[in-house]
Scaffold this motif. Structure first.
Motif, PDB file in Angstrom:
ATOM      1  N   CYS A   1       5.306  -0.898 -11.487  1.00 23.00           N
ATOM      2  CA  CYS A   1       4.339  -0.285 -10.582  1.00 23.00           C
ATOM      3  C   CYS A   1       4.132  -1.195  -9.374  1.00 23.00           C
ATOM      4  CB  CYS A   1       3.005  -0.066 -11.286  1.00 23.00           C
ATOM      5  SG  CYS A   1       3.084   1.150 -12.620  1.00 23.00           S
ATOM      6  N   PRO A   2       4.408  -0.729  -8.171  1.00 21.89           N
ATOM      7  CA  PRO A   2       4.199  -1.567  -6.994  1.00 21.89           C
ATOM      8  C   PRO A   2       2.743  -1.994  -6.860  1.00 21.89           C
ATOM      9  CG  PRO A   2       5.518   0.361  -6.464  1.00 21.89           C
ATOM     10  CD  PRO A   2       4.981   0.588  -7.840  1.00 21.89           C
ATOM     11  N   ALA A   3       2.527  -3.204  -6.380  1.00 23.44           N
ATOM     12  CA  ALA A   3       1.172  -3.696  -6.146  1.00 23.44           C
ATOM     13  C   ALA A   3       0.524  -2.908  -5.011  1.00 23.44           C
ATOM     14  CB  ALA A   3       1.214  -5.185  -5.806  1.00 23.44           C
ATOM     15  N   TYR A   4      -0.798  -3.040  -4.885  1.00 19.22           N
ATOM     16  CA  TYR A   4      -1.526  -2.270  -3.884  1.00 19.22           C
ATOM     17  C   TYR A   4      -1.035  -2.571  -2.473  1.00 19.22           C
ATOM     18  CZ  TYR A   4      -5.436  -0.126  -1.415  1.00 19.22           C
ATOM     19  OH  TYR A   4      -6.208   0.651  -0.591  1.00 19.22           O
ATOM     20  N   ALA A   5      -0.516  -3.770  -2.262  1.00 15.90           N
ATOM     21  CA  ALA A   5       0.011  -4.119  -0.941  1.00 15.90           C
ATOM     22  C   ALA A   5       1.129  -3.164  -0.533  1.00 15.90           C
ATOM     23  CB  ALA A   5       0.516  -5.559  -0.945  1.00 15.90           C
ATOM     24  N   ALA A   6       1.891  -2.677  -1.506  1.00 15.39           N
ATOM     25  CA  ALA A   6       2.954  -1.715  -1.199  1.00 15.39           C
ATOM     26  C   ALA A   6       2.368  -0.387  -0.748  1.00 15.39           C
ATOM     27  CB  ALA A   6       3.847  -1.521  -2.420  1.00 15.39           C
ATOM     28  N   TRP A   7       1.247   0.016  -1.359  1.00 16.33           N
ATOM     29  CA  TRP A   7       0.554   1.229  -0.920  1.00 16.33           C
ATOM     30  C   TRP A   7       0.101   1.064   0.535  1.00 16.33           C
ATOM     31  CZ3 TRP A   7      -2.129   5.134  -4.295  1.00 16.33           C
ATOM     32  CH2 TRP A   7      -1.615   5.141  -5.604  1.00 16.33           C
TER      33      TRP A   7
ATOM     34  N   GLU B   1      -1.567   4.907 -10.696  1.00 16.36           N
ATOM     35  CA  GLU B   1      -0.650   3.984 -11.361  1.00 16.36           C
ATOM     36  C   GLU B   1       0.772   4.516 -11.209  1.00 16.36           C
ATOM     37  OE1 GLU B   1      -1.933   3.329 -15.360  1.00 16.36           O
ATOM     38  OE2 GLU B   1      -3.891   2.575 -14.774  1.00 16.36           O
ATOM     39  N   LEU B   2       1.232   4.539  -9.978  1.00 17.57           N
ATOM     40  CA  LEU B   2       2.531   5.125  -9.662  1.00 17.57           C
ATOM     41  C   LEU B   2       3.648   4.100  -9.815  1.00 17.57           C
ATOM     42  CD1 LEU B   2       1.607   7.116  -6.415  1.00 17.57           C
ATOM     43  CD2 LEU B   2       1.629   7.947  -8.789  1.00 17.57           C
ATOM     44  N   GLY B   3       4.753   4.567 -10.405  1.00 16.74           N
ATOM     45  CA  GLY B   3       5.955   3.757 -10.406  1.00 16.74           C
ATOM     46  C   GLY B   3       6.571   3.748  -9.020  1.00 16.74           C
ATOM     47  N   LYS B   4       7.598   2.930  -8.839  1.00 14.92           N
ATOM     48  CA  LYS B   4       8.214   2.785  -7.526  1.00 14.92           C
ATOM     49  C   LYS B   4       8.736   4.105  -6.998  1.00 14.92           C
ATOM     50  CE  LYS B   4      11.811   0.188  -5.075  1.00 14.92           C
ATOM     51  NZ  LYS B   4      12.884  -0.858  -5.211  1.00 14.92           N
ATOM     52  N   ASP B   5       9.423   4.867  -7.834  1.00 13.59           N
ATOM     53  CA  ASP B   5       9.977   6.140  -7.388  1.00 13.59           C
ATOM     54  C   ASP B   5       8.871   7.151  -7.103  1.00 13.59           C
ATOM     55  OD1 ASP B   5      12.495   5.088  -7.632  1.00 13.59           O
ATOM     56  OD2 ASP B   5      12.900   6.012  -9.596  1.00 13.59           O
ATOM     57  N   GLU B   6       7.816   7.163  -7.922  1.00 12.70           N
ATOM     58  CA  GLU B   6       6.700   8.090  -7.705  1.00 12.70           C
ATOM     59  C   GLU B   6       5.973   7.778  -6.398  1.00 12.70           C
ATOM     60  OE1 GLU B   6       5.355   9.101 -12.299  1.00 12.70           O
ATOM     61  OE2 GLU B   6       4.689   7.231 -11.359  1.00 12.70           O
ATOM     62  N   LEU B   7       5.796   6.491  -6.125  1.00 16.09           N
ATOM     63  CA  LEU B   7       5.169   6.093  -4.865  1.00 16.09           C
ATOM     64  C   LEU B   7       6.027   6.528  -3.687  1.00 16.09           C
ATOM     65  CD1 LEU B   7       2.982   4.520  -3.281  1.00 16.09           C
ATOM     66  CD2 LEU B   7       4.365   2.455  -3.610  1.00 16.09           C
TER      67      LEU B   7
ATOM     68  N   LYS C   1       1.106  -2.459 -14.359  1.00 18.78           N
ATOM     69  CA  LYS C   1       1.237  -3.663 -13.552  1.00 18.78           C
ATOM     70  C   LYS C   1       2.599  -3.720 -12.862  1.00 18.78           C
ATOM     71  CE  LYS C   1      -2.744  -5.043 -15.129  1.00 18.78           C
ATOM     72  NZ  LYS C   1      -3.950  -5.002 -14.268  1.00 18.78           N
ATOM     73  N   PRO C   2       2.715  -4.557 -11.813  1.00 16.69           N
ATOM     74  CA  PRO C   2       4.018  -4.702 -11.149  1.00 16.69           C
ATOM     75  C   PRO C   2       5.151  -5.050 -12.109  1.00 16.69           C
ATOM     76  CG  PRO C   2       2.298  -5.690  -9.811  1.00 16.69           C
ATOM     77  CD  PRO C   2       1.656  -5.274 -11.100  1.00 16.69           C
ATOM     78  N   LYS C   3       4.844  -5.833 -13.146  1.00 10.03           N
ATOM     79  CA  LYS C   3       5.890  -6.190 -14.101  1.00 10.03           C
ATOM     80  C   LYS C   3       6.392  -4.980 -14.877  1.00 10.03           C
ATOM     81  CE  LYS C   3       2.612  -7.498 -17.773  1.00 10.03           C
ATOM     82  NZ  LYS C   3       2.933  -6.387 -18.673  1.00 10.03           N
TER      83      LYS C   3
END
Length: 396
Positions: free
Chosen positions: A381-387, A229-235, A376-378
């Protein structure tokens, strides 16, 4: 998953190639590590996803003699699973004999990608799915909720794994096999006590080819929360850590990492505890990095949507939840059972390697859901598609 090659056949192949064991092609038997008194004849594996029926698919319906109660069934079953999960050591034939249900179709695949492709080709009564596919099947309404009351022995399964199959208060799977990753290193090449950061900073490491490996990179980067459950910066930081070594190897077949250690071309590799046992049994100086946290997954049997008669499907769910069946699967696949009662005799060493009876060890495992789950993206957290996008850019 790339992780499902029947491990006894794999062990024989690898040992024959460089470590002195007999070739499986000769029909030789290979013992599980630590089980020298137990020898298993190796059947010829079937090709993946061919739609080959069970060898005993011609068995006629008969009265059940199973502990689930007598039934006169003329039902059939269509199964999709990973190779080795149930098609070895007489599991499918025994099911037909004890339940009266006939396996009309038994499709097997080797990798998660093959599973995702095959599941859309035709309807199945039961499917064994990992966390990403399970989430897709639930979202796509390709599976239906399971009634645990219809699965004798459901309560014997580890509660944590049972809870992981619940969505919106409904149960969507019966846990079967599970595993976790550890990072192996060649102690003759790597000195001292390496850390996860050392692993991801090396160019001589084999990582598993899946976007979920980003979660392992996040742990190496020091993320404190759920690595799935990574935030944008963590991802971004986790993917950046992977991008620091663009030439490293990503494996889909465990044989590649075993060969890498056998030939001395690898310093590190992401693997399950079974492969550590396998390599150590073969005399390789392999150890596991002492990591405070690691990632894992659970594969569960799911009930296909729109099944007109679920009687045989439920009998399969109950059958595969038993200790006897899961014990066979542990021996063939090298993963841990969701039913701890399966840990006996020849499978005990594998269970001990995974810490089946060690709650503290399991507490250190972050089991995968399709990311993000709770976040959640809201919430940022980026959706799995971003991963997937970051991963494909890295590996392809």
């Amino acid at each position: 998953m790339d992780r499902r090659t029947p491990v006894l056949a794999l062990a024989a192949t690898v040992l024959a190639a460089g470590l002195g064991a007999a070739s499986p092609a000769s029909g030789a038997a290979v013992p599980l590590p630590g089980a020298s008194a137990t020898r298993v004849s190796l059947p010829a594996p079937r090709s993946a996803a061919t739609g080959t029926p069970s060898p005993t698919a011609s068995v006629k319906p008969r009265k059940s003699t199973s502990p689930q109660g007598p039934v006169q069934s003329d039902g059939t079953l269509q199964i999709l699973t990973y190779r080795g999960y149930a098609d070895y050591s007489g599991t499918t034939g025994e099911f037909e004999k004890t339940t009266g249900c006939r396996i009309a179709r038994y499709d097997t695949v080797q990798t998660a990608a093959q599973m995702a492709a095959q599941v859309g080709q035709r309807p199945y009564d039961v499917i064994s799915a990992g966390p990403v596919l399970a989430a897709d099947l639930i979202a796509g309404k390709q599976v239906q909720p399971v009634d645990p009351a219809k699965v004798p022995g459901y309560g014997d399964l580890t509660k944590r794994f049972r809870d992981m199959t619940v969505r919106s208060g409904k149960v969507y799977g019966v846990p079967y096999l599970w595993g976790f990753h550890e990072f192996l290193y060649d102690s003759s090449r790597v000195k001292g006590d390496p850390t996860l950061r050392d692993v991801f900073g090396s160019g001589h490491v084999a990582l598993r080819d899946t976007p979920l490996t980003i979660a392992d990179a996040a742990l190496a980067d020091g993320v404190e929360g759920d690595p799935f459950e990574l935030g944008k910066d963590e991802l971004g930081r986790a993917a950046g850590l992977l991008e620091e070594q663009p030439g490293r190897e990503y494996w889909t077949e465990p044989l590649d990492l075993v060969k890498g250690f056998a030939t001395g071309s690898l310093d590190y590799a992401q693997a399950t505890p079974y492969y550590r046992l396998l390599l150590q049994e073969a005399g390789r100086p392999v150890k596991a990095v002492d990591a405070p946290r690691t990632t894992g997954w659970v594969d569960s049997w799911m009930l296909g949507a729109g099944v007109p008669n679920t009687e045989c499907a439920y009998r399969w769910l109950a059958y595969t939840a038993t200790a006897a069946v899961q014990r066979k699967a542990v021996a063939w696949v090298g993963l841990a059972p969701a039913n701890p009662k399966a840990c006996a005799k020849a499978t005990r060493r594998v269970c001990d390697a995974f810490g089946v009876d060690d709650p503290e060890r399991l507490d250190r495992v972050a089991f995968a859901t399709r990311p993000p789950d709770g976040c959640k993206p809201k919430d940022g957290c980026p959706a799995y598609a971003a991963w997937e996008k970051r991963w494909h850019a890295l590996v392809r």
